[in-house]
Motif scaffolding. Structure first.
Motif, short mmCIF file in Angstrom:
data_model
loop_
_atom_site.label_atom_id
_atom_site.label_comp_id
_atom_site.label_asym_id
_atom_site.label_seq_id
_atom_site.Cartn_x
_atom_site.Cartn_y
_atom_site.Cartn_z
N VAL A 184 10.35 -21.33 0.17
CA VAL A 184 9.47 -22.33 -0.27
C VAL A 184 8.38 -22.74 0.93
N LEU A 185 9.33 -22.94 2.14
CA LEU A 185 8.44 -23.15 3.51
C LEU A 185 7.48 -21.98 3.57
N ALA A 186 8.05 -20.68 3.49
CA ALA A 186 7.21 -19.62 3.75
C ALA A 186 6.01 -19.66 3.03
N GLU A 187 6.12 -19.72 1.86
CA GLU A 187 4.80 -19.89 0.80
C GLU A 187 4.00 -20.73 1.38
N ALA A 188 4.54 -22.08 1.53
CA ALA A 188 3.66 -23.25 1.94
C ALA A 188 2.83 -22.88 3.35
N ALA A 189 3.70 -22.17 4.21
CA ALA A 189 3.11 -22.00 5.66
C ALA A 189 2.08 -20.50 5.41
N ALA A 190 2.07 -19.93 4.58
CA ALA A 190 1.29 -18.62 4.34
C ALA A 190 -0.14 -19.05 4.08
N GLY A 191 -0.19 -20.36 3.58
CA GLY A 191 -1.41 -21.02 3.05
C GLY A 191 -2.18 -21.72 4.10
N LEU A 192 -1.49 -22.08 5.16
CA LEU A 192 -2.09 -22.76 6.13
C LEU A 192 -3.24 -21.98 6.79
N PRO A 193 -4.19 -22.84 7.31
CA PRO A 193 -5.19 -22.31 8.21
C PRO A 193 -4.72 -22.02 9.47
N ASP A 194 -5.39 -21.05 10.26
CA ASP A 194 -4.69 -20.21 11.50
C ASP A 194 -4.67 -21.63 12.43
N ARG A 195 -5.70 -22.49 12.63
CA ARG A 195 -5.61 -23.64 13.40
C ARG A 195 -5.59 -24.73 12.52
N GLY A 196 -5.16 -25.91 13.06
CA GLY A 196 -5.41 -27.19 12.26
C GLY A 196 -4.70 -28.13 13.17
N LEU A 197 -3.78 -28.97 12.65
CA LEU A 197 -3.38 -30.09 13.21
C LEU A 197 -2.41 -29.73 14.40
N PHE A 198 -1.87 -28.69 14.57
CA PHE A 198 -1.08 -28.15 15.80
C PHE A 198 -1.81 -26.98 16.42
N THR A 199 -1.68 -26.74 17.76
CA THR A 199 -2.17 -25.79 18.24
C THR A 199 -1.04 -25.20 19.24
N ALA A 200 0.14 -25.58 19.49
CA ALA A 200 1.25 -25.21 20.05
C ALA A 200 2.60 -25.57 19.38
N TYR A 201 3.61 -24.92 20.05
CA TYR A 201 4.96 -25.04 19.41
C TYR A 201 6.00 -25.00 20.53
N GLY A 202 6.87 -25.99 20.65
CA GLY A 202 7.90 -25.72 21.90
C GLY A 202 9.12 -25.23 21.33
N THR A 203 9.64 -24.34 22.16
CA THR A 203 11.23 -23.94 21.71
C THR A 203 11.77 -23.40 22.98
N CYS A 204 12.99 -23.48 23.05
CA CYS A 204 13.81 -22.82 24.05
C CYS A 204 14.14 -21.42 23.97
N SER A 205 13.63 -20.85 22.81
CA SER A 205 13.98 -19.49 22.41
C SER A 205 12.62 -18.93 22.06
N ILE A 206 12.65 -17.61 22.62
CA ILE A 206 11.20 -16.83 22.19
C ILE A 206 11.75 -15.83 21.17
N ALA A 207 12.75 -15.14 21.18
CA ALA A 207 13.12 -14.35 20.19
C ALA A 207 13.26 -14.83 18.82
N GLU A 208 14.24 -15.98 18.73
CA GLU A 208 14.68 -16.38 17.62
C GLU A 208 13.71 -16.71 16.61
#
Length: 77
Positions: free
Chosen positions: A27-51
């Protein structure tokens, strides 16, 4: 969060609530697939890169880099 924030910004609070409550990767993947490339968020923080990259590849939202091991299957309810 990204999909819910986008729905809220589009004036659809009911969809935002639905997405915040969603536990299905599909469900979340389907919703995310329709999002514009840039929008409300331009970055995402995480402690892991691979996961996060493996999760996105498993959901079909990101192509796995050449030579990368196959992404693990995510449990989808």
């Amino acid at each position: 969060m990204l999909t819910a924030a986008h729905a809220a910004a589009q004036g659809d609070p009911a969809r935002a609530e639905h997405l915040l409550e969603a536990t299905s990767g599909a469900v979340l993947a389907e919703a995310a697939a329709g999002l514009p490339d840039r929008g409300l968020f331009t970055a995402y923080g995480t402690c892991s890169i691979a996961e996060p990259l493996a999760d996105l590849a498993a959901l079909g939202l990101l192509a796995a880099p050449a030579g990368a091991p196959p992404a693990p299957s995510l449990p989808l309810p």
